[in-house]
Design a protein around this motif. Structure first.
Motif, mmCIF file in Angstrom:
data_model
loop_
_atom_site.group_PDB
_atom_site.id
_atom_site.type_symbol
_atom_site.label_atom_id
_atom_site.label_comp_id
_atom_site.label_asym_id
_atom_site.label_seq_id
_atom_site.Cartn_x
_atom_site.Cartn_y
_atom_site.Cartn_z
ATOM 1 N N UNK A 286 4.331 12.371 11.953
ATOM 2 C CA UNK A 286 3.469 13.085 13.014
ATOM 3 C C UNK A 286 1.981 12.684 12.488
ATOM 4 N N UNK A 287 1.606 12.941 11.331
ATOM 5 C CA UNK A 287 0.273 12.507 10.896
ATOM 6 C C UNK A 287 -0.225 11.216 11.387
ATOM 7 N N UNK A 288 0.787 10.302 11.027
ATOM 8 C CA UNK A 288 0.344 8.911 11.344
ATOM 9 C C UNK A 288 0.051 8.766 12.936
ATOM 10 N N UNK A 289 1.142 9.381 13.800
ATOM 11 C CA UNK A 289 0.720 9.063 15.039
ATOM 12 C C UNK A 289 -0.596 9.835 15.680
ATOM 13 N N UNK A 290 -0.922 10.758 14.994
ATOM 14 C CA UNK A 290 -2.402 11.320 15.420
ATOM 15 C C UNK A 290 -3.319 10.422 14.827
ATOM 16 N N UNK A 291 -3.318 10.014 13.600
ATOM 17 C CA UNK A 291 -4.410 9.031 13.152
ATOM 18 C C UNK A 291 -4.074 7.861 14.133
ATOM 19 N N UNK B 253 -6.983 -1.820 1.995
ATOM 20 C CA UNK B 253 -6.255 -2.860 2.503
ATOM 21 C C UNK B 253 -4.809 -2.292 2.301
ATOM 22 N N UNK B 254 -4.002 -2.598 3.462
ATOM 23 C CA UNK B 254 -2.508 -2.507 3.324
ATOM 24 C C UNK B 254 -1.807 -1.406 3.779
ATOM 25 N N UNK B 255 -1.068 -1.318 4.497
ATOM 26 C CA UNK B 255 -0.189 -0.077 5.078
ATOM 27 C C UNK B 255 0.935 0.251 3.741
ATOM 28 N N UNK C 6 1.411 6.615 2.179
ATOM 29 C CA UNK C 6 0.324 6.800 3.110
ATOM 30 C C UNK C 6 0.258 8.122 3.117
ATOM 31 N N UNK C 7 -1.084 8.558 3.116
ATOM 32 C CA UNK C 7 -1.575 9.924 2.962
ATOM 33 C C UNK C 7 -1.713 10.569 1.382
ATOM 34 N N UNK C 8 -1.214 9.748 0.595
ATOM 35 C CA UNK C 8 -1.273 10.187 -0.937
ATOM 36 C C UNK C 8 -2.116 9.473 -1.765
ATOM 37 N N UNK C 9 -2.359 8.320 -1.419
ATOM 38 C CA UNK C 9 -3.199 7.455 -2.343
ATOM 39 C C UNK C 9 -4.825 6.973 -1.844
ATOM 40 N N UNK C 10 -4.728 7.693 -0.459
ATOM 41 C CA UNK C 10 -6.288 7.443 0.021
ATOM 42 C C UNK C 10 -6.754 8.701 0.574
ATOM 43 N N UNK C 11 -7.871 8.851 0.891
ATOM 44 C CA UNK C 11 -8.538 9.783 1.687
ATOM 45 C C UNK C 11 -8.346 9.804 3.185
ATOM 46 N N UNK C 12 -7.470 8.875 3.421
ATOM 47 C CA UNK C 12 -7.466 8.480 5.013
ATOM 48 C C UNK C 12 -6.182 7.720 5.085
ATOM 49 N N UNK C 13 -5.470 7.439 6.107
ATOM 50 C CA UNK C 13 -4.449 6.696 6.475
ATOM 51 C C UNK C 13 -4.946 5.345 6.629
ATOM 52 N N UNK C 14 -4.189 4.239 6.437
ATOM 53 C CA UNK C 14 -4.501 2.786 6.468
ATOM 54 C C UNK C 14 -5.120 2.481 8.110
ATOM 55 N N UNK D 279 11.241 5.373 -1.820
ATOM 56 C CA UNK D 279 11.711 4.443 -0.577
ATOM 57 C C UNK D 279 10.461 4.460 0.435
ATOM 58 N N UNK D 280 9.792 3.298 0.380
ATOM 59 C CA UNK D 280 8.379 3.530 1.360
ATOM 60 C C UNK D 280 8.977 3.332 2.818
ATOM 61 N N UNK D 281 10.054 3.139 3.010
ATOM 62 C CA UNK D 281 10.383 3.009 4.327
ATOM 63 C C UNK D 281 10.836 4.530 5.155
#
Length: 358
Positions: free
Chosen positions: A13-18, A252-254, A259-267, A3-5
Motif C-alpha cells: 500500500x505504501x509503495x502504491x502511494x509512493x 540506487x536499486x529496488x 524498501x522502507x527500512x533502509x532509506x528515508x524514502x522508497x526507491x 524473502x525480498x519478494x
C-alpha cells in the motif's frame, strides 16, 4: 535473510502511494538538483571509479562563465533558491578557482555543495569555501586506513579524508555526510567504520554498493554476493534502529521487502525527473554517472531549460526498459527498470538489486 519478494500488505500500500506521488513528479519534473561536473581531473586513482578520471584530463575544465550562463537561463524560468547545485568531478578541489565558482553560484541565488575525497581540503581552503557560500559537502570514506587507501590508491587518503570529516563536524551548523562504497574487502568492518565516524562527530552516513562500470567493470572484489548484500542491508536496518548515526542505503536499486527500512524514502530514480547535470564537455544529462548516449543536448548548442522541458523522454517514460529480465517482472511497477546509470550503451540492465537478493 529476508524473502525480498514478500512485500506484505502495508508495504505494498505504501509503495502504491509512493508510485502515485512519483507519477506526479515525473509529470511536473521540477528541477531540484543540478550537478556540475566542473572538471575531470582527479588527485586519486580509485579502483571503483565509474568515470576513469585522471590527474591530467584530456577534457579541459569547463570555464566558469559557461556554467553561469546555464544558471542564468535556469533562473529566468524557476526559483534559483529551489535548485541545489552540486559541484562534482573528477575532484572539484583540483580547480584553483573553486571558491570563485562557489561565490558566483551563491550570488545568483543558488545554494551549492560539493562532493570531495578530501585530499586537498586544508583548513584555509575550507574556510574560504565557507565564505563563498558552501552549504553542504559529501566526503568519501571507504573503510579504515588500509581498506580506504586500497580503494583510493593513495597512502595519505585516509588521513586527509578523516581530517576533512573532523573539520566539517567541528563547524557549527554545517551539514555534510559521508559515503562509503561497500565491497568484499570492507563488508565485515562496517561497525569499525561507524565507530570511527562517530568519534569524529559525523551524523550522516550513506552506504553504496559499487556498480560495474569504468574501472570497476572487471574487478570482482568490488561486487557483493547475495549473502553479503543481505548482510549490508540488515546492518543498515539494525543501525537505524540503534539511532546513533543517521544511516541509509544509497539511491540506487529496488530492494523488495527492504524498501522502507533502509532509506528515508522508497526507491525511485530521480535522474531526468528532479535531477539534471551539466558535464565537463557541456553535455546535458541527469546524474553524472549515466552513459553519454543518454545525453539530451549540450549547453554549447542548446538552452538548458529548453532541453529540460522538452526532452528527457527516456528518463520520464521508462517503458523502453521493460525488456530482457525486466520484461515480465512483477516489480517493474515500482522499480521502473532500476537506475539509469545501470543501463549499458545498448540499454541493457547491468545489475538488478532485487535479483541479487533472491
Amino acid at each position: 535473510m529476508r524473502d525480498v519478494t514478500k512485500l506484505g500488505l502495508r508495504r505494498r500500500l505504501a509503495l502504491e502511494l509512493w508510485r502515485k506521488l512519483e507519477s506526479d513528479s515525473v509529470k511536473n519534473h521540477p528541477l531540484r538538483q543540478l550537478f556540475w561536473e566542473c572538471t575531470l581531473r582527479c588527485n586519486l586513482n580509485c579502483r571503483h571509479c565509474g568515470s576513469d578520471c585522471k590527474n591530467v584530463a584530456t577534457q579541459r575544465d569547463m570555464p566558469l562563465n559557461d556554467f553561469l550562463a546555464v544558471l542564468d537561463n535556469i533562473a529566468q524560468n524557476t526559483d534559483p533558491h529551489k535548485v541545489f547545485v552540486i559541484i562534482t568531478g573528477g575532484e572539484p578541489l583540483m580547480r584553483a578557482d573553486l571558491e570563485i565558482c562557489g561565490r558566483a553560484i551563491y550570488e545568483r541565488g543558488f545554494p551549492w555543495g560539493m562532493v570531495t575525497n578530501g585530499l586537498a581540503l586544508t583548513r584555509k581552503r575550507f574556510d574560504a569555501l565557507l565564505r563563498a557560500g558552501l552549504h553542504t559537502a559529501t566526503v568519501s570514506l571507504d573503510g579504515l586506513e588500509s581498506d580506504h587507501n586500497f580503494m583510493r590508491g593513495n597512502p595519505k587518503s585516509f588521513t586527509t579524508a578523516t581530517e576533512a570529516i573532523r573539520m566539517m563536524a567541528q563547524t557549527e551548523g554545517f551539514v555534510f555526510d559521508v559515503v562509503t562504497c561497500v565491497n568484499r574487502r570492507n563488508i565485515d568492518h562496517l561497525d569499525d567504520i561507524k565507530n570511527h565516524l562517530l568519534s569524529l562527530g559525523c551524523k550522516r552516513w550513506r552506504l553504496f554498493t559499487v556498480f560495474p562500470a569504468g574501472r570497476a567493470a572487471t574487478d570482482p572484489e568490488l561486487q557483493l554476493d547475495r549473502e553479503q548484500l543481505h548482510k549490508l542491508l540488515q546492518y543498515i536496518v539494525d543501525t537505524r534502529k540503534e539511532g546513533k548515526i543517521a544511516v541509509q542505503y544509497g539511491c540506487e536499486g529496488f530492494l523488495g521487502a527492504y524498501e522502507g527500512d533502509v532509506r528515508n524514502h522508497f526507491f525511485s530514480c530521480q535522474a531526468g525527473v528532479t535531477v539534471g547535470s551539466v558535464l565537463a564537455d557541456g553535455a546535458i544529462s541527469a546524474c553524472a554517472s549515466i552513459r553519454a548516449n543518454y545525453n539530451q543536448g549540450n549547453i554549447y548548442t542548446d538552452k538548458f531549460w529548453d532541453v529540460w522541458t522538452t526532452r528527457f523522454a527516456p528518463y520520464r517514460n521508462r517503458e523502453w526498459m521493460r525488456t530482457g529480465e525486466c520484461a515480465d517482472c512483477s516489480y517493474f511497477r515500482y522499480c521502473k527498470g532500476n537506475g539509469m546509470h545501470l543501463r549499458d550503451d545498448e540499454g541493457k540492465l547491468m545489475f538488478c538489486h532485487l535479483k541479487r537478493l533472491m
